[in-house]
Design a protein around this motif. Structure first.
Motif, PDB file in Angstrom:
ATOM      1  N   ASP A   1       0.822  -1.209   0.000  1.00 59.23           N
ATOM      2  CA  ASP A   1       0.000   0.000   0.000  1.00 59.23           C
ATOM      3  C   ASP A   1       0.862   1.268   0.000  1.00 59.23           C
ATOM      4  OD1 ASP A   1      -2.636  -1.373   0.380  1.00 59.23           O
ATOM      5  OD2 ASP A   1      -1.616  -2.067   2.188  1.00 59.23           O
ATOM      6  N   PRO A   2       0.262   2.404  -0.362  1.00 58.89           N
ATOM      7  CA  PRO A   2       1.019   3.659  -0.343  1.00 58.89           C
ATOM      8  C   PRO A   2       1.554   3.985   1.041  1.00 58.89           C
ATOM      9  CG  PRO A   2      -1.084   3.919  -1.488  1.00 58.89           C
ATOM     10  CD  PRO A   2      -1.117   2.575  -0.849  1.00 58.89           C
ATOM     11  N   ALA A   3       2.683   4.664   1.069  1.00 61.26           N
ATOM     12  CA  ALA A   3       3.250   5.115   2.337  1.00 61.26           C
ATOM     13  C   ALA A   3       2.319   6.149   2.973  1.00 61.26           C
ATOM     14  CB  ALA A   3       4.623   5.732   2.095  1.00 61.26           C
ATOM     15  N   PRO A   4       2.354   6.304   4.279  1.00 64.53           N
ATOM     16  CA  PRO A   4       1.459   7.252   4.960  1.00 64.53           C
ATOM     17  C   PRO A   4       1.561   8.671   4.409  1.00 64.53           C
ATOM     18  CG  PRO A   4       2.545   5.828   6.557  1.00 64.53           C
ATOM     19  CD  PRO A   4       3.187   5.538   5.240  1.00 64.53           C
ATOM     20  N   GLU A   5       2.742   9.051   3.937  1.00 61.91           N
ATOM     21  CA  GLU A   5       2.920  10.418   3.458  1.00 61.91           C
ATOM     22  C   GLU A   5       2.427  10.621   2.018  1.00 61.91           C
ATOM     23  OE1 GLU A   5       6.911   8.242   2.997  1.00 61.91           O
ATOM     24  OE2 GLU A   5       5.272   8.377   4.476  1.00 61.91           O
ATOM     25  N   TYR A   6       2.028   9.532   1.351  1.00 68.16           N
ATOM     26  CA  TYR A   6       1.544   9.656  -0.033  1.00 68.16           C
ATOM     27  C   TYR A   6       0.206  10.378  -0.044  1.00 68.16           C
ATOM     28  CZ  TYR A   6      -0.196   8.348  -4.670  1.00 68.16           C
ATOM     29  OH  TYR A   6      -0.706   8.365  -5.939  1.00 68.16           O
ATOM     30  N   ARG A   7       0.069  11.384  -0.913  1.00 66.12           N
ATOM     31  CA  ARG A   7      -1.148  12.193  -0.967  1.00 66.12           C
ATOM     32  C   ARG A   7      -1.853  12.102  -2.318  1.00 66.12           C
ATOM     33  NH1 ARG A   7      -0.449  11.671   3.497  1.00 66.12           N
ATOM     34  NH2 ARG A   7      -0.085  13.192   5.167  1.00 66.12           N
ATOM     35  N   GLY A   8      -1.364  11.288  -3.226  1.00 64.85           N
ATOM     36  CA  GLY A   8      -1.962  11.189  -4.546  1.00 64.85           C
ATOM     37  C   GLY A   8      -3.146  10.236  -4.590  1.00 64.85           C
TER      38      GLY A   8
ATOM     39  N   LYS B   1      12.166  -3.635  -4.749  1.00 68.97           N
ATOM     40  CA  LYS B   1      11.588  -2.499  -4.037  1.00 68.97           C
ATOM     41  C   LYS B   1      11.072  -1.460  -5.027  1.00 68.97           C
ATOM     42  CE  LYS B   1      12.750   1.174  -0.725  1.00 68.97           C
ATOM     43  NZ  LYS B   1      13.815   1.782   0.104  1.00 68.97           N
ATOM     44  N   ARG B   2       9.942  -0.857  -4.671  1.00 70.17           N
ATOM     45  CA  ARG B   2       9.340   0.170  -5.511  1.00 70.17           C
ATOM     46  C   ARG B   2       9.300   1.506  -4.779  1.00 70.17           C
ATOM     47  NH1 ARG B   2       4.008  -2.514  -8.429  1.00 70.17           N
ATOM     48  NH2 ARG B   2       4.913  -4.520  -9.009  1.00 70.17           N
ATOM     49  N   ALA B   3       9.193   2.566  -5.561  1.00 65.98           N
ATOM     50  CA  ALA B   3       9.006   3.916  -5.021  1.00 65.98           C
ATOM     51  C   ALA B   3       8.297   4.735  -6.085  1.00 65.98           C
ATOM     52  CB  ALA B   3      10.345   4.554  -4.652  1.00 65.98           C
ATOM     53  N   VAL B   4       7.581   5.747  -5.672  1.00 63.94           N
ATOM     54  CA  VAL B   4       6.863   6.596  -6.624  1.00 63.94           C
ATOM     55  C   VAL B   4       7.868   7.432  -7.409  1.00 63.94           C
ATOM     56  CG1 VAL B   4       5.194   8.467  -6.888  1.00 63.94           C
ATOM     57  CG2 VAL B   4       4.793   6.659  -5.195  1.00 63.94           C
TER      58      VAL B   4
END
Length: 514
Positions: free
Chosen positions: A61-68, A270-273
């Motif tokens: 799932d998205p990281a807590p700081e993700y806002r998109g 590992k993935r990242a936006v």
């Protein structure tokens, strides 16, 4: 139109046999009417149970700081086949199984696929013009990284799957390192009806229900349409023509080098936006007027083209309605790297200006595939759009002879000697009619949809494989798993019979049955 090597998972590919190209056009085959499809369609279907993206709720799932925005699979498939629209490409006449104006036909397909979707960044559930849908079971996808199950699955921003790795020097002489291709496919309501029938029971798919009529070919209905967006991690420094390309965010691999990732451990995936850029658009449509029942087209992005938006700078590369199955490599190309004579490939249209511009240094775009057949900019140059897609079915088979067990045995080398072993290679360039299996190792056709084919493979990889120690047993074994187990036994017997056929047993009689 696909560039992956999926379909190599099953041992039964030791013997891969072509379902011979049937000598009649799709226009001559009796089509199932909309009324019959609707009469026979299951109406007790369960919807909304498919996961949205890779490891949803399990660490992906998205990281807590993700806002998109977070991708949600559009999966409320219609239980009844929606009435056919007046589709724009239907206004273009056909002659001998081909559109009389292929360029206009191709543009009509693109315009239809973009309408209402561009405004919502292809979050297609928000389209205000018409309804669009996605393919289930692409969240857990093993299309490229076969040794690391599921890792090619949908990312959570736009729902793209990892589709291809392009090594250095593939797209231009300035590209030094690997870049990744990520893609998303979207189905109109006519196509989604068939998907919904296959997955009417999400825990027990029926691959033969693409057409609910069991007495007819397993086809999508006429007017079924798919548009596919392909984005890349390539930069303008590596590929100058991506200047001012459409840029989206996606949750992609941190390291683009598949050799490093595949060496493991799993943490290397590992993935990242990060930023990806639109580089290609594929379109395909079920049109009974076509030689094969399908037409497949592709567009490539050119930042030097005219147009005030990236969508308008997508350059038409070509349209294919057949594989020109009698034209061998040696008859069309003068050598392994061409040039190739297009005149003998009569079942496609190639944009000559695009062919010239996208192969001018420093570009290495080779959007022509096997023997000069159509393939997209990031597609495998050993393949062709229709050559790959005609293999779609269940169980999966290799989409290229080089990926098959037979290709391994023959030592095929398409880069040095693509003109050799034509009896095997040309089976991948036959004209397999819509709804007919490509190989007799397949039980069902997926009617040119490689996403449906892979979706079913993804399902069985989790639901049919032997359970790990301590894992909870499924509530009920899917019927597809039982059928697949029987298929495996029969395929092994068939393979074993090759070496024992005609061998006398005791007293000259048949060999004892094991």
């Amino acid at each position: 139109m696909t560039r992956s090597r999926h379909g190599f998972l099953l041992a039964a590919q030791t013997i891969v046999m072509l379902a011979t190209s049937i000598g009649f056009g799709a226009t001559q085959a009796a089509a199932t009417t909309d009324e019959v499809r609707n009469k026979l369609a299951r109406k007790d279907c369960v919807r909304g149970k498919f996961a949205n993206y890779y490891r949803e709720g399990k660490g992906g799932d998205p990281a807590p700081e993700y806002r998109g925005r977070v991708f949600k699979l559009s999966q409320n498939y219609p239980d009844q086949l929606p009435p056919a629209e007046q589709l724009p490409w239907q206004a273009i006449d056909f002659k001998d199984g081909a559109p009389v104006d292929p360029r206009a036909y191709l543009q009509a397909l693109l315009d239809y696929g973009l309408e209402g979707n561009v405004d919502v960044d292809f979050y297609v559930e928000d389209n205000k013009v018409r309804k669009w849908y996605g393919m289930p079971w692409m969240d857990w996808n093993t299309e490229v990284a076969s040794d690391w199950p599921g890792t090619d699955g949908r990312e959570f921003v736009h729902g793209f799957t990892h589709e291809f790795d392009s090594s250095g020097n593939t797209l231009s002489t300035l590209q030094r390192d690997f870049v990744d291709t990520w893609s998303g496919a979207y189905f109109n309501d006519r196509a989604a009806f068939g998907i919904g029938q296959v997955y009417c029971n999400p825990d027990d798919p029926k691959p033969g229900a693409l057409n609910p009529d069991p007495t007819a070919l397993n086809t999508f209905p006429d007017g079924a349409f798919i548009i596919k967006l392909l984005f890349s991690t390539v930069t303008e420094d590596q590929l100058p023509t991506v200047k001012n390309a459409l840029e989206w965010k996606a949750d992609v691999f941190v390291n683009d080098d598949p050799r490093w990732r595949n060496a493991g451990p799993l943490e290397r995936f590992k993935r990242a936006v990060g930023t990806i850029r639109m580089i290609q658009i594929d379109v395909s449509v079920r049109d009974a007027r076509s030689t094969t029942g399908w037409l497949l087209g592709t567009f490539g992005y050119d930042g030097n083209a005219k147009g005030d938006t990236p969508w308008k700078r997508m350059v038409p590369l070509g349209l294919q309605w057949g594989n020109s199955p009698k034209a061998t490599f040696a008859e069309t190309c003068t050598g392994p790297n061409g040039p190739c004579d297009q005149s003998k490939l009569t079942e496609q249209w190639i944009n000559p200006q695009a062919l010239k511009e996208l192969t001018t240094a420093p570009l290495n775009f080779n959007h022509l595939g096997y023997g000069g057949r159509l393939a997209g900019p990031v597609d495998n140059a050993k393949a062709s759009c229709m050559g790959c897609h005609q293999t779609a079915g269940f169980p999966n088979v290799a989409i290229l002879p080089e990926f098959s067990a037979n290709g391994t045995l023959l030592g095929l080398d398409a880069e040095r000697q693509p003109q050799t072993e034509q009896s095997l290679r040309m089976m991948y360039q036959a004209n397999v009619v819509s709804g007919v299996v490509f190989s007799d190792t397949q039980l069902y056709s997926s009617d040119s949809s490689l996403q449906l084919s892979m979706s079913l493979q993804n399902f069985v990889s989790l639901r049919c494989a032997a359970r790990q120690p301590g894992a909870a047993a499924p509530q009920e074994t899917p019927s597809l798993c039982t059928q697949l187990a029987r298929w495996q036994v029969l395929q092994r017997k068939s393979i074993d019979a090759v070496s024992t056929f005609g061998t006398p047993g005791p007293d000259g009689g048949p060999l004892p049955t094991p």
